[in-house]
Design a protein around this motif. Structure first.
Motif, PDB file in Angstrom:
ATOM      1  N   ALA A 128       0.826  -1.206   0.000  1.00  0.00           N
ATOM      2  CA  ALA A 128       0.000   0.000   0.000  1.00  0.00           C
ATOM      3  C   ALA A 128       0.862   1.258   0.000  1.00  0.00           C
ATOM      4  CB  ALA A 128      -0.933  -0.007   1.211  1.00  0.00           C
ATOM      5  N   VAL A 129       1.930   1.258   0.797  1.00  0.00           N
ATOM      6  CA  VAL A 129       2.832   2.413   0.821  1.00  0.00           C
ATOM      7  C   VAL A 129       3.460   2.626  -0.558  1.00  0.00           C
ATOM      8  CG1 VAL A 129       4.982   3.326   1.791  1.00  0.00           C
ATOM      9  CG2 VAL A 129       3.321   2.201   3.284  1.00  0.00           C
ATOM     10  N   LEU A 130       3.937   1.549  -1.156  1.00  0.00           N
ATOM     11  CA  LEU A 130       4.621   1.664  -2.455  1.00  0.00           C
ATOM     12  C   LEU A 130       3.662   2.056  -3.574  1.00  0.00           C
ATOM     13  CD1 LEU A 130       6.921  -1.469  -2.152  1.00  0.00           C
ATOM     14  CD2 LEU A 130       7.664   0.918  -2.118  1.00  0.00           C
ATOM     15  N   MET A 131       2.488   1.432  -3.627  1.00  0.00           N
ATOM     16  CA  MET A 131       1.566   1.712  -4.723  1.00  0.00           C
ATOM     17  C   MET A 131       0.890   3.061  -4.552  1.00  0.00           C
ATOM     18  SD  MET A 131       1.915  -0.454  -7.001  1.00  0.00           S
ATOM     19  CE  MET A 131       0.608   0.193  -8.050  1.00  0.00           C
ATOM     20  N   ARG A 132       0.656   3.478  -3.329  1.00  0.00           N
ATOM     21  CA  ARG A 132       0.130   4.824  -3.147  1.00  0.00           C
ATOM     22  C   ARG A 132       1.178   5.845  -3.582  1.00  0.00           C
ATOM     23  NH1 ARG A 132      -0.191   9.351   1.049  1.00  0.00           N
ATOM     24  NH2 ARG A 132      -1.896  10.575   0.167  1.00  0.00           N
ATOM     25  N   GLY A 133       2.450   5.586  -3.225  1.00  0.00           N
ATOM     26  CA  GLY A 133       3.521   6.474  -3.667  1.00  0.00           C
ATOM     27  C   GLY A 133       3.648   6.513  -5.174  1.00  0.00           C
ATOM     28  N   ALA A 134       3.543   5.345  -5.810  1.00  0.00           N
ATOM     29  CA  ALA A 134       3.622   5.290  -7.273  1.00  0.00           C
ATOM     30  C   ALA A 134       2.448   6.033  -7.908  1.00  0.00           C
ATOM     31  CB  ALA A 134       3.646   3.837  -7.740  1.00  0.00           C
ATOM     32  N   GLY A 135       1.254   5.856  -7.342  1.00  0.00           N
ATOM     33  CA  GLY A 135       0.088   6.553  -7.870  1.00  0.00           C
ATOM     34  C   GLY A 135       0.216   8.061  -7.754  1.00  0.00           C
ATOM     35  N   CYS A 136       0.729   8.532  -6.627  1.00  0.00           N
ATOM     36  CA  CYS A 136       0.923   9.972  -6.446  1.00  0.00           C
ATOM     37  C   CYS A 136       1.982  10.505  -7.410  1.00  0.00           C
ATOM     38  CB  CYS A 136       1.326  10.271  -5.006  1.00  0.00           C
ATOM     39  SG  CYS A 136      -0.004  10.017  -3.807  1.00  0.00           S
ATOM     40  N   THR A 137       3.022   9.714  -7.646  1.00  0.00           N
ATOM     41  CA  THR A 137       4.061  10.129  -8.593  1.00  0.00           C
ATOM     42  C   THR A 137       3.486  10.258 -10.000  1.00  0.00           C
ATOM     43  OG1 THR A 137       5.743   9.016  -7.247  1.00  0.00           O
ATOM     44  CG2 THR A 137       6.342   9.567  -9.517  1.00  0.00           C
ATOM     45  N   ILE A 138       2.694   9.258 -10.414  1.00  0.00           N
ATOM     46  CA  ILE A 138       2.057   9.318 -11.733  1.00  0.00           C
ATOM     47  C   ILE A 138       1.108  10.511 -11.809  1.00  0.00           C
ATOM     48  CG2 ILE A 138       0.455   8.126 -13.277  1.00  0.00           C
ATOM     49  CD1 ILE A 138       1.616   5.481 -12.194  1.00  0.00           C
ATOM     50  N   ASN A 139       0.330  10.719 -10.751  1.00  0.00           N
ATOM     51  CA  ASN A 139      -0.608  11.838 -10.722  1.00  0.00           C
ATOM     52  C   ASN A 139       0.115  13.175 -10.886  1.00  0.00           C
ATOM     53  OD1 ASN A 139      -3.480  12.851  -9.840  1.00  0.00           O
ATOM     54  ND2 ASN A 139      -2.034  14.002  -8.606  1.00  0.00           N
ATOM     55  N   ASP A 140       1.231  13.344 -10.171  1.00  0.00           N
ATOM     56  CA  ASP A 140       1.954  14.614 -10.244  1.00  0.00           C
ATOM     57  C   ASP A 140       2.667  14.789 -11.583  1.00  0.00           C
ATOM     58  OD1 ASP A 140       1.034  14.907  -7.717  1.00  0.00           O
ATOM     59  OD2 ASP A 140       2.983  15.141  -6.753  1.00  0.00           O
ATOM     60  N   MET A 141       3.066  13.690 -12.211  1.00  0.00           N
ATOM     61  CA  MET A 141       3.671  13.794 -13.538  1.00  0.00           C
ATOM     62  C   MET A 141       2.632  14.258 -14.561  1.00  0.00           C
ATOM     63  SD  MET A 141       6.073  10.381 -13.451  1.00  0.00           S
ATOM     64  CE  MET A 141       6.669  10.535 -15.138  1.00  0.00           C
ATOM     65  N   TRP A 142       1.407  13.722 -14.476  1.00  0.00           N
ATOM     66  CA  TRP A 142       0.346  14.158 -15.375  1.00  0.00           C
ATOM     67  C   TRP A 142      -0.078  15.604 -15.089  1.00  0.00           C
ATOM     68  CZ3 TRP A 142      -0.491  11.805 -19.683  1.00  0.00           C
ATOM     69  CH2 TRP A 142      -0.499  10.408 -19.791  1.00  0.00           C
ATOM     70  N   ASP A 143      -0.128  15.970 -13.801  1.00  0.00           N
ATOM     71  CA  ASP A 143      -0.766  17.230 -13.385  1.00  0.00           C
ATOM     72  C   ASP A 143       0.218  18.350 -13.049  1.00  0.00           C
ATOM     73  OD1 ASP A 143      -3.174  15.991 -13.678  1.00  0.00           O
ATOM     74  OD2 ASP A 143      -3.620  15.793 -11.542  1.00  0.00           O
ATOM     75  N   ARG A 144       1.477  18.209 -13.381  1.00  0.00           N
ATOM     76  CA  ARG A 144       2.453  19.209 -12.921  1.00  0.00           C
ATOM     77  C   ARG A 144       2.101  20.621 -13.400  1.00  0.00           C
ATOM     78  NH1 ARG A 144       4.700  16.070 -16.817  1.00  0.00           N
ATOM     79  NH2 ARG A 144       5.637  17.079 -18.649  1.00  0.00           N
ATOM     80  N   ASP A 145       1.558  20.762 -14.591  1.00  0.00           N
ATOM     81  CA  ASP A 145       1.189  22.102 -15.077  1.00  0.00           C
ATOM     82  C   ASP A 145      -0.057  22.625 -14.371  1.00  0.00           C
ATOM     83  OD1 ASP A 145       3.328  22.172 -16.859  1.00  0.00           O
ATOM     84  OD2 ASP A 145       2.174  21.143 -18.424  1.00  0.00           O
ATOM     85  N   TYR A 146      -1.010  21.739 -14.091  1.00  0.00           N
ATOM     86  CA  TYR A 146      -2.195  22.150 -13.335  1.00  0.00           C
ATOM     87  C   TYR A 146      -1.826  22.519 -11.898  1.00  0.00           C
ATOM     88  CZ  TYR A 146      -5.405  20.489 -16.992  1.00  0.00           C
ATOM     89  OH  TYR A 146      -6.104  20.325 -18.157  1.00  0.00           O
ATOM     90  N   ASP A 147      -0.947  21.724 -11.294  1.00  0.00           N
ATOM     91  CA  ASP A 147      -0.595  21.946  -9.893  1.00  0.00           C
ATOM     92  C   ASP A 147       0.030  23.316  -9.662  1.00  0.00           C
ATOM     93  OD1 ASP A 147      -1.559  19.498  -9.189  1.00  0.00           O
ATOM     94  OD2 ASP A 147       0.383  18.487  -9.135  1.00  0.00           O
ATOM     95  N   LYS A 148       0.714  23.835 -10.651  1.00  0.00           N
ATOM     96  CA  LYS A 148       1.338  25.160 -10.505  1.00  0.00           C
ATOM     97  C   LYS A 148       0.301  26.272 -10.358  1.00  0.00           C
ATOM     98  CE  LYS A 148       5.318  23.859 -13.390  1.00  0.00           C
ATOM     99  NZ  LYS A 148       6.007  24.091 -14.679  1.00  0.00           N
ATOM    100  N   LYS A 149      -0.922  26.029 -10.815  1.00  0.00           N
ATOM    101  CA  LYS A 149      -1.962  27.054 -10.819  1.00  0.00           C
ATOM    102  C   LYS A 149      -2.857  27.005  -9.590  1.00  0.00           C
ATOM    103  CE  LYS A 149      -2.140  26.640 -15.864  1.00  0.00           C
ATOM    104  NZ  LYS A 149      -2.998  26.281 -17.032  1.00  0.00           N
ATOM    105  N   VAL A 150      -2.669  26.007  -8.734  1.00  0.00           N
ATOM    106  CA  VAL A 150      -3.518  25.821  -7.554  1.00  0.00           C
ATOM    107  C   VAL A 150      -2.666  26.017  -6.310  1.00  0.00           C
ATOM    108  CG1 VAL A 150      -5.034  24.238  -6.319  1.00  0.00           C
ATOM    109  CG2 VAL A 150      -4.993  24.223  -8.817  1.00  0.00           C
TER     110      VAL A 150
END
Length: 307
Positions: A108-130
């Motif tokens: 759970a620790v590893l897959m949650r970390g992997a999911g968050c990493t994938i999420n931030d890779m997809w959303d890095r441009d959106y995250d800068k605006k929030v």
């Protein structure tokens, strides 16, 4: 005799001269200070996840934040459905398999970390605006996209090692969830129901935990349990999505919070009822007894308070 007494009372000139420097020194010398004592009770030692991440070496810290180790609530939300199915799969009168609980905890620790990493890779441009997400390591430029990609490979490799500790059926079943992990972050661009896809992703452990114990899924138990977890995710992540509604409208992403609007409470009440009924069906199909239904009732009370 009288003259001698008077002289003694006045004191000798040498004695008076010796007293004057002592008095002057006493007047000039600074007063002695007592050592300071800290006020209030001593501060207790704290080992919160955020403080442990903050105490990590500087170069390591952005990677720990990228996998959200400082925010462990998401890991628990991923892990708990695994514990449900592992517990239900235990033999009557026996405790759940602690070895499996430990393996799934690491996973759970590893897959949650992997999911968050994938999420931030997809959303890095959106995250800068929030404002809430602008400080994330990728959005803030603390690490590069290539570094996060390498880090993702490391997490998935370790998660694969955990998966390979299970039976063949569970290895195939666990690998099938990877498509959901990768595509979930894109759903907020496509549909107003990204929380539903998150529920399908986060509750995969409700299927995997049972198969890890029994060798395959008992669908009459696993599907209602999985459905209950999906409904639970719709409840808590819709509540969570309401804090980002204004930013979501500005940057053009979708959520159930925007879909439900003022009817959110009615939708969440329906999801909560569906969760409780599904838990009861799962319990009946694996012959659970009074303690199980007491726990379901406690869950219902908590949901009623939360909604």
């Amino acid at each position: 005799m009288a003259a001698l007494l008077a002289r003694l009372c006045r004191g000798a000139p040498g004695l008076r001269a010796a007293r004057l420097p002592l008095a002057a020194a006493a007047a000039v010398a600074p007063p002695l200070r007592r050592p300071s004592v800290p006020s209030g009770p001593p501060r207790p030692l704290s080992f919160t996840a955020a403080e442990l991440v903050g105490a990590a070496p500087g170069p390591l810290r952005p990677y720990l934040r990228l996998m959200r180790l400082h925010q462990p609530a998401g890991t628990w939300l991923l892990y708990l459905p695994c514990t449900w199915s592992i517990g239900l799969a235990a033999e009557p009168g026996c405790l759940p398999d602690w070895h499996m609980l430990s393996l799934f905890g690491v996973g759970a620790v590893l897959m949650r970390g992997a999911g968050c990493t994938i999420n931030d890779m997809w959303d890095r441009d959106y995250d800068k605006k929030v404002a809430r997400t602008a400080s994330r390591p990728l959005a803030a430029g603390d690490i590069s996209t290539f570094q996060s990609f390498v880090f993702l490979g490391g997490q998935l490799s370790l998660a694969l090692c955990v998966l390979l500790c299970l039976n063949y059926y569970s290895i195939v079943l666990g690998a099938a969830s990877l498509s959901l992990v990768i595509t979930y972050p894109l759903m907020k661009r496509i549909t107003y129901w990204p929380q539903l896809v998150l529920g399908l992703t986060f509750n995969w452990g409700a299927l995997l935990g049972w198969s890890a114990i029994k060798g395959s899924c008992e669908w009459s138990v696993c599907l209602p349990l999985y459905f209950a977890g999906v409904m639970w995710t719709l409840v808590y992540d819709t509540i969570y999505a309401h804090q980002d509604k204004k930013d979501d409208i500005i940057i053009g992403v979708k959520s159930t919070a925007l879909q439900f609007k003022e009817d959110t409470k009615q939708w969440l009440s329906g999801f909560s009822l569906a969760m409780l009924l599904s838990l009861c069906v799962a319990g009946m199909n694996c012959n659970q007894t009074f303690p199980y239904y007491s726990a379901v009732a406690a869950v219902g009370a908590h949901l009623a308070h939360q909604v």
